[in-house]
Design a protein around this motif. Structure first.
Motif, PDB file in Angstrom:
ATOM      1  N   VAL A  67     -10.802  13.863   9.233  1.00 47.10           N
ATOM      2  CA  VAL A  67     -11.337  14.545  10.400  1.00 47.10           C
ATOM      3  C   VAL A  67     -10.837  15.980  10.328  1.00 47.10           C
ATOM      4  N   TYR A  68     -11.791  16.893  10.240  1.00 46.02           N
ATOM      5  CA  TYR A  68     -11.547  18.330  10.114  1.00 46.02           C
ATOM      6  C   TYR A  68     -10.540  18.642   9.002  1.00 46.02           C
ATOM      7  N   HIS A  69      -9.320  19.061   9.341  1.00 45.44           N
ATOM      8  CA  HIS A  69      -8.381  19.520   8.311  1.00 45.44           C
ATOM      9  C   HIS A  69      -7.430  18.420   7.848  1.00 45.44           C
ATOM     10  N   ARG A  70      -7.641  17.213   8.319  1.00 44.67           N
ATOM     11  CA  ARG A  70      -6.702  16.133   8.067  1.00 44.67           C
ATOM     12  C   ARG A  70      -7.340  15.074   7.170  1.00 44.67           C
ATOM     13  N   VAL A  71      -6.568  14.574   6.201  1.00 44.18           N
ATOM     14  CA  VAL A  71      -7.026  13.496   5.319  1.00 44.18           C
ATOM     15  C   VAL A  71      -5.923  12.437   5.263  1.00 44.18           C
ATOM     16  N   ASN A  72      -6.237  11.233   5.707  1.00 47.13           N
ATOM     17  CA  ASN A  72      -5.289  10.117   5.659  1.00 47.13           C
ATOM     18  C   ASN A  72      -5.693   9.173   4.541  1.00 47.13           C
ATOM     19  N   VAL A  73      -4.779   8.949   3.615  1.00 48.70           N
ATOM     20  CA  VAL A  73      -5.094   8.203   2.402  1.00 48.70           C
ATOM     21  C   VAL A  73      -4.315   6.884   2.350  1.00 48.70           C
ATOM     22  N   VAL A  85       0.852  -1.195   0.000  1.00 50.26           N
ATOM     23  CA  VAL A  85       0.000   0.000   0.000  1.00 50.26           C
ATOM     24  C   VAL A  85       0.883   1.239   0.000  1.00 50.26           C
ATOM     25  N   LEU A  86       0.310   2.336  -0.485  1.00 51.77           N
ATOM     26  CA  LEU A  86       0.923   3.654  -0.343  1.00 51.77           C
ATOM     27  C   LEU A  86       0.055   4.451   0.624  1.00 51.77           C
ATOM     28  N   THR A  87       0.679   5.141   1.567  1.00 51.73           N
ATOM     29  CA  THR A  87      -0.092   5.927   2.528  1.00 51.73           C
ATOM     30  C   THR A  87       0.493   7.332   2.642  1.00 51.73           C
ATOM     31  N   ARG A  88      -0.399   8.279   2.852  1.00 50.20           N
ATOM     32  CA  ARG A  88       0.054   9.647   3.146  1.00 50.20           C
ATOM     33  C   ARG A  88      -0.987  10.389   3.969  1.00 50.20           C
ATOM     34  N   GLU A  89      -0.507  11.233   4.865  1.00 55.24           N
ATOM     35  CA  GLU A  89      -1.395  12.144   5.593  1.00 55.24           C
ATOM     36  C   GLU A  89      -1.258  13.534   5.004  1.00 55.24           C
ATOM     37  N   PHE A  90      -2.390  14.122   4.657  1.00 58.88           N
ATOM     38  CA  PHE A  90      -2.432  15.512   4.192  1.00 58.88           C
ATOM     39  C   PHE A  90      -3.039  16.375   5.296  1.00 58.88           C
ATOM     40  N   GLN A  91      -2.450  17.544   5.501  1.00 55.08           N
ATOM     41  CA  GLN A  91      -3.032  18.488   6.460  1.00 55.08           C
ATOM     42  C   GLN A  91      -3.310  19.787   5.729  1.00 55.08           C
ATOM     43  N   PHE A  92      -4.498  20.294   5.925  1.00 51.39           N
ATOM     44  CA  PHE A  92      -4.915  21.537   5.283  1.00 51.39           C
ATOM     45  C   PHE A  92      -5.191  22.606   6.334  1.00 51.39           C
ATOM     46  N   LYS A  93      -5.667  23.755   5.862  1.00 52.62           N
ATOM     47  CA  LYS A  93      -5.909  24.869   6.781  1.00 52.62           C
ATOM     48  C   LYS A  93      -7.144  24.604   7.639  1.00 52.62           C
ATOM     49  N   ASP A  94      -8.160  24.019   7.004  1.00 52.88           N
ATOM     50  CA  ASP A  94      -9.424  23.807   7.696  1.00 52.88           C
ATOM     51  C   ASP A  94     -10.242  22.756   6.939  1.00 52.88           C
ATOM     52  N   PHE A  95     -11.466  22.545   7.379  1.00 52.88           N
ATOM     53  CA  PHE A  95     -12.317  21.528   6.758  1.00 52.88           C
ATOM     54  C   PHE A  95     -12.684  21.893   5.327  1.00 52.88           C
ATOM     55  N   VAL A  96     -12.904  23.169   5.060  1.00 55.15           N
ATOM     56  CA  VAL A  96     -13.263  23.589   3.700  1.00 55.15           C
ATOM     57  C   VAL A  96     -12.159  23.204   2.719  1.00 55.15           C
ATOM     58  N   GLN A  97     -10.927  23.453   3.086  1.00 56.92           N
ATOM     59  CA  GLN A  97      -9.815  23.056   2.221  1.00 56.92           C
ATOM     60  C   GLN A  97      -9.702  21.536   2.117  1.00 56.92           C
ATOM     61  N   ASN A 148      -0.879  14.780  -4.718  1.00 60.83           N
ATOM     62  CA  ASN A 148       0.160  15.746  -4.341  1.00 60.83           C
ATOM     63  C   ASN A 148      -0.009  17.049  -5.123  1.00 60.83           C
ATOM     64  N   ARG A 149      -0.337  16.938  -6.393  1.00 56.34           N
ATOM     65  CA  ARG A 149      -0.479  18.142  -7.215  1.00 56.34           C
ATOM     66  C   ARG A 149      -1.690  18.957  -6.741  1.00 56.34           C
ATOM     67  N   ILE A 150      -2.787  18.277  -6.474  1.00 59.42           N
ATOM     68  CA  ILE A 150      -3.992  18.990  -6.005  1.00 59.42           C
ATOM     69  C   ILE A 150      -3.727  19.632  -4.644  1.00 59.42           C
ATOM     70  N   ALA A 151      -3.103  18.896  -3.733  1.00 57.84           N
ATOM     71  CA  ALA A 151      -2.827  19.435  -2.390  1.00 57.84           C
ATOM     72  C   ALA A 151      -1.878  20.622  -2.466  1.00 57.84           C
ATOM     73  N   ALA A 152      -0.900  20.550  -3.345  1.00 58.48           N
ATOM     74  CA  ALA A 152       0.094  21.633  -3.447  1.00 58.48           C
ATOM     75  C   ALA A 152      -0.561  22.946  -3.843  1.00 58.48           C
ATOM     76  N   ALA A 153      -1.619  22.864  -4.640  1.00 58.94           N
ATOM     77  CA  ALA A 153      -2.308  24.077  -5.069  1.00 58.94           C
ATOM     78  C   ALA A 153      -2.998  24.770  -3.880  1.00 58.94           C
ATOM     79  N   PHE A 154      -3.389  23.991  -2.896  1.00 57.52           N
ATOM     80  CA  PHE A 154      -4.034  24.568  -1.713  1.00 57.52           C
ATOM     81  C   PHE A 154      -3.027  25.251  -0.803  1.00 57.52           C
TER      82      PHE A 154
END
Lengths: 99, 99
Positions: free
Chosen positions: A63-69, A27-39, A91-97
């Motif tokens: 959960v809220y600003h975090r997305v674990n994939v 599997v490949l796993t990554r955690e993304f963290q954003f500014k808030d839930f909207v992002q 990664n490309r989509i997240a980088a734009a945020f």
């Protein structure tokens, strides 16, 4: 087609932030963290449209600003080129945020 | 405000499909199954808009047609009226898909 260990080793360094896990054949796993839930949900919405078009869907927890994939390809019991493509896309989509 | 055990016991039977867990001061959990990813993510998108307006966000895991939800209110260390409201809302949104 499942990537060979050599193919995976060659691809992994190109996937910023992604880790390789051995479970379920790979599997490949990554955690993304954003500014808030909207992002975070905006990220998920963009990925969802691509995932449906690719017919390759992530497993993800939010959960809220975090997305674990988790990405894997059930049909090949491991990591395929589709997972590499999806990881790169995320990664490309997240980088734009976070730019 | 955290629901009392009596308030929770009174509400639970009205929440079709939801279970009560003791962890983290109290959580509500439910698994939703849809026809496919488009339905599952459509459900999540509708819930996300309400969640943002309510400023009360679910924890959820999605893989293809399945969405596993956990609701709790961190500020009160347990289940509050907002969780009951969110659980009720999710059931209503999901019911429209499976009708």
């Amino acid at each position: 087609m499942k990537l060979t260990p050599e193919q995976l080793a060659a691809q992994l360094p190109t996937l910023d932030g992604w880790a390789h896990g051995a479970e379920r054949g790979g599997v490949l796993t990554r955690e993304f963290q954003f500014k808030d839930f909207v992002q975070a949900f905006g990220f998920m919405a963009q990925v969802a449209l691509h995932a449906e078009r690719m017919n390759h869907h992530p497993e993800w927890f939010n959960v809220y600003h975090r997305v674990n994939v988790t990405l894997t390809t059930h049909d090949v019991d491991g990591i395929s080129a589709k997972d590499i493509e999806m990881a790169t896309l995320m990664n490309r989509i997240a980088a734009a945020f976070t730019a």
